[in-house]
Design a protein around this motif. Structure first.
Motif, PDB file in Angstrom:
ATOM      1  N   ARG A 205       0.823  -1.205   0.000  1.00  0.00           N
ATOM      2  CA  ARG A 205       0.000   0.000   0.000  1.00  0.00           C
ATOM      3  C   ARG A 205       0.857   1.254   0.000  1.00  0.00           C
ATOM      4  O   ARG A 205       0.617   2.194  -0.753  1.00  0.00           O
ATOM      5  CB  ARG A 205      -0.934  -0.010   1.215  1.00  0.00           C
ATOM      6  N   PHE A 206       1.898   1.271   0.816  1.00  0.00           N
ATOM      7  CA  PHE A 206       2.759   2.457   0.877  1.00  0.00           C
ATOM      8  C   PHE A 206       3.606   2.596  -0.393  1.00  0.00           C
ATOM      9  O   PHE A 206       3.961   3.708  -0.776  1.00  0.00           O
ATOM     10  CB  PHE A 206       3.652   2.397   2.116  1.00  0.00           C
ATOM     11  N   LEU A 207       3.924   1.486  -1.028  1.00  0.00           N
ATOM     12  CA  LEU A 207       4.609   1.566  -2.322  1.00  0.00           C
ATOM     13  C   LEU A 207       3.721   2.272  -3.343  1.00  0.00           C
ATOM     14  O   LEU A 207       4.192   3.091  -4.147  1.00  0.00           O
ATOM     15  CB  LEU A 207       4.968   0.167  -2.823  1.00  0.00           C
TER      16      LEU A 207
ATOM     17  N   ALA B 241       8.238   2.388   0.637  1.00  0.00           N
ATOM     18  CA  ALA B 241       7.923   0.982   0.866  1.00  0.00           C
ATOM     19  C   ALA B 241       8.831   0.366   1.935  1.00  0.00           C
ATOM     20  O   ALA B 241       8.368  -0.324   2.852  1.00  0.00           O
ATOM     21  CB  ALA B 241       8.050   0.211  -0.453  1.00  0.00           C
ATOM     22  N   ILE B 242      10.105   0.608   1.834  1.00  0.00           N
ATOM     23  CA  ILE B 242      11.054   0.014   2.782  1.00  0.00           C
ATOM     24  C   ILE B 242      10.824   0.554   4.181  1.00  0.00           C
ATOM     25  O   ILE B 242      10.834  -0.200   5.170  1.00  0.00           O
ATOM     26  CB  ILE B 242      12.500   0.283   2.321  1.00  0.00           C
ATOM     27  N   THR B 243      10.616   1.873   4.282  1.00  0.00           N
ATOM     28  CA  THR B 243      10.395   2.476   5.599  1.00  0.00           C
ATOM     29  C   THR B 243       9.142   1.914   6.254  1.00  0.00           C
ATOM     30  O   THR B 243       9.137   1.594   7.459  1.00  0.00           O
ATOM     31  CB  THR B 243      10.269   4.002   5.468  1.00  0.00           C
ATOM     32  N   SER B 244       8.063   1.778   5.487  1.00  0.00           N
ATOM     33  CA  SER B 244       6.824   1.254   6.056  1.00  0.00           C
ATOM     34  C   SER B 244       6.995  -0.198   6.500  1.00  0.00           C
ATOM     35  O   SER B 244       6.514  -0.585   7.568  1.00  0.00           O
ATOM     36  CB  SER B 244       5.692   1.361   5.034  1.00  0.00           C
ATOM     37  N   ARG B 245       7.694  -0.982   5.707  1.00  0.00           N
ATOM     38  CA  ARG B 245       7.888  -2.395   6.063  1.00  0.00           C
ATOM     39  C   ARG B 245       8.708  -2.532   7.341  1.00  0.00           C
ATOM     40  O   ARG B 245       8.341  -3.291   8.252  1.00  0.00           O
ATOM     41  CB  ARG B 245       8.576  -3.139   4.919  1.00  0.00           C
TER      42      ARG B 245
END
Length: 305
Positions: A226-228, A290-294
């Motif tokens: 979703r953030f991606l 994406a990476i930060t959210s994950r």
């Protein structure tokens, strides 16, 4: 509770209800990413413009040297000017040389002395402008030795001016890169807060996912997807806005090419490398989002499990 459990079930079909795309927080995050992408692209474009301008300035200054002839008692200025021009023209690597007229010399002094002053009765230093064909092949040292025969003559290679230009450009480029780092850090912090807020808001859904056997990796993957999407949309919108901004600025720059700003910044042409650099903001912002959210989701789940 039954309704919320049923709302979780379509996740595997791609609806990802954990972070609704059209929620208030989702729209706010999308707007924030768009703004950050725009600022990043504009800053990067500004760095490219300054770097290009600095290279052009240095090249222009490096293709020209100046001979200054000061008034000396007992010496005829016009004769010294002709001698200096002749010496310059006979120097290997020199494409041409000419002495500035009295009127041109007066115009150069106008910014300091003002316009309308009659300097014909005053012995002012005169200049000979020397154009170099190839600065690397020009015998500057030989010209400087030959000018020793002309009283009051001195050669200015503009080396100090070039050094100042390079230092100024380097400082601006470094500052721009520092601003990019700060924008990236602000973006990461915004994503972290948005992700943790979404996790806290949807804590019941996360608990249900754990209850039905979903792993932390699966939940983190849903947030990452979703953030991606937010990152791609925001990055694309911000980049397009930045390209339009530079297009408008470039069009407006055509009206001030004769002004000091036009001479300083040129035509605001990013070039192919500048456009590629700005477009590269899209995947960088998307990956960062994406990476930060994950990472944030997995850390949050580890803290609360």
């Amino acid at each position: 509770m039954i309704e919320r459990i049923l709302a979780v079930l379509p996740i595997r079909k791609g609806t990802a209800p954990i972070v609704p795309e059209k929620s208030v927080s989702g729209r706010t995050l999308l707007l924030l990413i768009t703004i950050m992408s725009f600022l990043s692209a504009v800053t990067l474009g500004g760095v490219v413009l300054v770097q290009k301008s600095a290279i052009a300035w240095s090249a222009d200054v490096g293709r020209e040297v100046t001979i200054q002839i000061r008034p000396v008692e007992g010496e005829v200025m016009e004769s010294n000017l002709r001698t200096a021009v002749s010496l310059a023209q006979s120097t290997p690597g020199v494409a041409g040389a000419r002495a500035l007229t009295i009127e041109e010399s007066q115009k150069l002094l106008e910014p300091w002395l003002g316009a309308g002053l009659d300097l014909t009765a005053i012995d002012i230093p005169r200049l000979v402008v020397v154009q170099l064909g190839d600065p690397a092949d020009a015998d500057i040292e030989g010209l400087q030795r030959n000018l020793a025969a002309v009283k009051g003559a001195s050669l200015d290679t503009h080396a100090a001016w070039r050094q100042q230009l390079n230092t100024m450009a380097g400082t601006i480029v470094f500052s721009g890169l520092l601003v990019l780092i700060l924008i990236g850090a602000a973006t990461v912090l915004a994503i972290v807060f948005a992700t943790r807020g979404a996790m806290s808001t949807n804590r019941e859904i996360v608990d249900v996912l754990h209850y039905i056997g979903a792993s932390n990796k699966f939940i983190a993957g849903e947030f990452q997807g979703r953030f991606l999407s937010f990152g791609l949309q925001g990055g694309l919108l911000g980049t397009v806005a930045a390209l339009l901004f530079f297009t408008l600025i470039g069009a407006a720059a055509g009206n001030m090419l004769s002004s000091e700003a036009g001479v300083l910044f040129g035509r605001f042409a990013l070039g192919v490398d500048g456009i590629i650099g700005i477009v590269a903001v899209v995947p960088v912002i998307a990956a960062l989002t994406a990476i930060t959210s994950r990472v944030t989701v997995r850390r949050f789940l580890s803290e609360t499990s």
